[in-house]
Motif scaffolding. Structure first.
Motif, short mmCIF file in Angstrom:
data_model
loop_
_atom_site.label_atom_id
_atom_site.label_comp_id
_atom_site.label_asym_id
_atom_site.label_seq_id
_atom_site.Cartn_x
_atom_site.Cartn_y
_atom_site.Cartn_z
N SER A 164 8.09 -20.06 -4.97
CA SER A 164 9.32 -20.85 -4.99
C SER A 164 10.47 -20.02 -5.54
CB SER A 164 9.14 -22.09 -5.86
OG SER A 164 8.99 -21.70 -7.23
N MET A 165 11.71 -20.47 -5.27
CA MET A 165 12.88 -19.79 -5.78
C MET A 165 12.88 -19.77 -7.32
SD MET A 165 15.56 -18.29 -4.33
CE MET A 165 15.91 -19.09 -2.76
N GLU A 166 12.41 -20.86 -7.93
CA GLU A 166 12.36 -20.93 -9.39
C GLU A 166 11.39 -19.89 -9.96
OE1 GLU A 166 12.09 -23.46 -7.36
OE2 GLU A 166 13.90 -24.64 -7.77
N SER A 167 10.25 -19.73 -9.29
CA SER A 167 9.26 -18.74 -9.75
C SER A 167 9.80 -17.33 -9.62
CB SER A 167 7.96 -18.88 -8.96
OG SER A 167 7.35 -20.12 -9.19
N VAL A 168 10.49 -17.06 -8.50
CA VAL A 168 11.08 -15.73 -8.30
C VAL A 168 12.13 -15.45 -9.37
CG1 VAL A 168 12.49 -14.32 -6.74
CG2 VAL A 168 10.63 -15.72 -5.83
N ARG A 169 12.91 -16.46 -9.69
CA ARG A 169 13.92 -16.29 -10.74
C ARG A 169 13.27 -15.90 -12.06
NH1 ARG A 169 16.59 -20.83 -14.57
NH2 ARG A 169 17.58 -19.35 -15.96
N GLU A 170 12.18 -16.58 -12.42
CA GLU A 170 11.50 -16.28 -13.68
C GLU A 170 10.90 -14.87 -13.67
OE1 GLU A 170 11.30 -18.02 -16.55
OE2 GLU A 170 12.75 -19.38 -15.64
N MET A 171 10.29 -14.49 -12.55
CA MET A 171 9.66 -13.17 -12.47
C MET A 171 10.70 -12.04 -12.53
SD MET A 171 6.48 -13.54 -9.79
CE MET A 171 7.34 -14.38 -8.47
N MET A 172 11.88 -12.30 -11.97
CA MET A 172 12.90 -11.26 -11.93
C MET A 172 13.81 -11.28 -13.15
SD MET A 172 13.92 -11.08 -7.90
CE MET A 172 14.61 -9.44 -8.10
N GLY A 173 13.72 -12.33 -13.94
CA GLY A 173 14.52 -12.40 -15.16
C GLY A 173 15.99 -12.65 -14.90
N HIS A 174 16.32 -13.33 -13.79
CA HIS A 174 17.72 -13.65 -13.51
C HIS A 174 18.26 -14.64 -14.53
CE1 HIS A 174 17.30 -12.47 -8.98
NE2 HIS A 174 17.58 -11.45 -9.75
N SER A 175 19.54 -14.50 -14.85
CA SER A 175 20.15 -15.37 -15.85
C SER A 175 20.33 -16.79 -15.32
CB SER A 175 21.52 -14.81 -16.27
OG SER A 175 22.36 -14.64 -15.14
N SER A 176 20.43 -16.92 -14.00
CA SER A 176 20.66 -18.24 -13.40
C SER A 176 19.98 -18.31 -12.04
CB SER A 176 22.17 -18.48 -13.24
OG SER A 176 22.43 -19.57 -12.37
N ILE A 177 19.56 -19.51 -11.65
CA ILE A 177 18.96 -19.71 -10.33
C ILE A 177 19.98 -19.40 -9.24
CG2 ILE A 177 19.57 -22.16 -10.21
CD1 ILE A 177 16.32 -20.55 -8.88
N ASN A 178 21.29 -19.54 -9.57
CA ASN A 178 22.34 -19.26 -8.59
C ASN A 178 22.33 -17.79 -8.17
OD1 ASN A 178 23.26 -21.90 -8.68
ND2 ASN A 178 24.70 -21.49 -10.35
N VAL A 179 22.03 -16.91 -9.13
CA VAL A 179 21.96 -15.48 -8.82
C VAL A 179 20.86 -15.24 -7.79
CG1 VAL A 179 21.53 -13.17 -9.74
CG2 VAL A 179 22.86 -14.81 -11.08
N THR A 180 19.71 -15.84 -8.03
CA THR A 180 18.57 -15.69 -7.11
C THR A 180 18.91 -16.23 -5.73
OG1 THR A 180 17.18 -16.12 -9.05
CG2 THR A 180 16.07 -16.01 -6.93
N GLU A 181 19.51 -17.41 -5.70
CA GLU A 181 19.84 -18.03 -4.43
C GLU A 181 20.88 -17.22 -3.66
OE1 GLU A 181 21.03 -21.88 -5.71
OE2 GLU A 181 19.00 -22.73 -5.58
N ASN A 182 21.86 -16.65 -4.37
CA ASN A 182 22.90 -15.86 -3.70
C ASN A 182 22.31 -14.62 -3.04
OD1 ASN A 182 24.91 -17.63 -4.42
ND2 ASN A 182 25.50 -16.51 -6.26
#
Length: 374
Positions: free
Chosen positions: A329-347
């Motif tokens: 999921s996008m949320e899991s990818v965000r956690e694994m990559m250490g992004h500050s916000s889910i918006n960064v991952t989605e962008n």
């Protein structure tokens, strides 16, 4: 009564400080901005094995002795000193001072010298630090209009750093508002906000299958790039990577604190170790002896072979793309990559790869596929 001048090694900053004592007045301590190797500096004898630093110490002693007037305080004497040729005064000299005294990486030094070149083209190298004004800074940035906005911003920030360091180290009476915050330049995008270009799974397989013949360096960097593709490690984290400290005892997880966010939060990235990752990691000794610039240079060589953009950050983006492709999921990818916000991952991953679309289409029942046919 002449002032007593003493150079003191500051253990906290590693700088050489100057202590000025005038009889009957509290002493003053001032930073020279000179970084000194304590093994070469004898504080008791006031001697230094570094010839250039010893020359500077003699210059300071002689100049302060000549400048002293009865009634001077240490602060007045120091201000008289820095207003003479005893210290650097122009923007050009400030660049030389920064490069020679600050502990900076070779890549940073090269970028600073590039900024100095552009400052020289603007005719500002001989400008006194005290003459820096908002109009002068605008003159510099306006001359960079042919460059990318992010490059202009970076040069502006580096020019600020050079001048502000000089002003602070030498206690120059300059309004720092004339240096900082006076030009509206585009905010530099962070690495995670840059265009989300990444390799798809087939391209990663093609990269791993490349016949690089006997080029050991390129083979090694190809492995490093692949490790970043399968772990999400940035290149700055990769050069610090050590399996015994960062991979769990059962070999299933990679846990680390991102260098980029170490001062922002205490979150650690937790990434599953894929079989291919394990295979690549244990082929080599760690930590890697290659500096970042060597990795970047050889990634560019790989790019020519692949006819595809290949950079360390493309590898990091590729990791996110692969995880989404594998069904995370996008949320899991965000956690694994250490992004500050889910918006960064989605962008970054707004454009889903054609491979992922084809894979999901394959799960649609045959009858539905018939309905979609044109």
């Amino acid at each position: 009564m002449t002032p007593k001048i003493q150079f003191v090694y500051n253990k906290k900053t590693t700088y050489l400080d100057l202590r000025i004592k005038i009889y009957g007045i509290p002493p003053g301590v001032y930073r020279t901005g000179i970084i000194v190797d304590p093994s070469q500096f004898d504080e008791e004898k006031q001697l230094c094995g570094d010839v250039s630093i010893m020359t500077y110490m003699n210059l300071v002693n002689n100049t302060l002795g000549n400048l002293y007037r009865p009634g001077y305080t240490p602060e007045q004497l120091w201000q008289a000193f820095i207003s003479t040729n005893g210290v650097l005064k122009t923007i050009g000299d400030a660049f030389d001072y920064y490069v020679s005294t600050m502990k900076i990486a070779e890549g940073t030094k090269i970028r600073l010298l590039t900024v100095k070149t552009h400052v020289g083209r603007a005719g500002l190298l001989s400008t006194s630090i005290k003459d820096v004004t908002p109009a002068l800074i605008r003159q510099f940035t306006n001359g960079l209009k042919d460059l990318k906005d992010s490059t202009i911003h970076l040069m502006y920030v580096q020019l600020q750093s050079v001048i502000k360091r000089y002003v602070k180290d030498h206690n120059i009476d300059v309004d720092l508002k004339n240096i900082a915050g006076i030009v509206k330049t585009p905010r530099k995008k962070t690495g995670d906000e840059e265009d989300g270009e990444y390799l798809v799974f087939d391209e990663v397989q093609k990269l791993l299958a490349l016949d690089l013949k006997e080029d050991k360096v390129l083979n090694y960097v190809r492995d490093l790039f692949a490790i970043m593709c399968f772990t999400g490690l940035s290149v700055s984290d990769l050069i610090k990577f050590t399996p015994d400290k960062m991979i769990s005892a059962d070999g299933k997880w990679l846990r680390y604190q991102r260098t980029k966010t170490i001062s922002r939060n205490g979150k650690r990235c937790t990434v599953p170790i894929l079989p291919i990752t394990r295979q690549l990691v244990y082929k080599h000794e760690w930590p890697t002896k290659f500096p970042i610039r060597t990795i970047q240079y050889n990634c560019a060589r790989l790019a020519k072979i692949m006819e595809r953009k290949i950079t360390p950050h493309v590898a990091r983006h590729t990791f996110g793309g692969l995880m989404l492709y594998f069904g995370f999921s996008m949320e899991s990818v965000r956690e694994m990559m250490g992004h500050s916000s889910i918006n960064v991952t989605e962008n970054i991953y707004a454009k889903v790869s054609k491979q992922k679309i084809e894979r999901e289409m394959a799960t649609i029942p045959k009858m539905m596929n018939e309905m979609f046919k044109t």
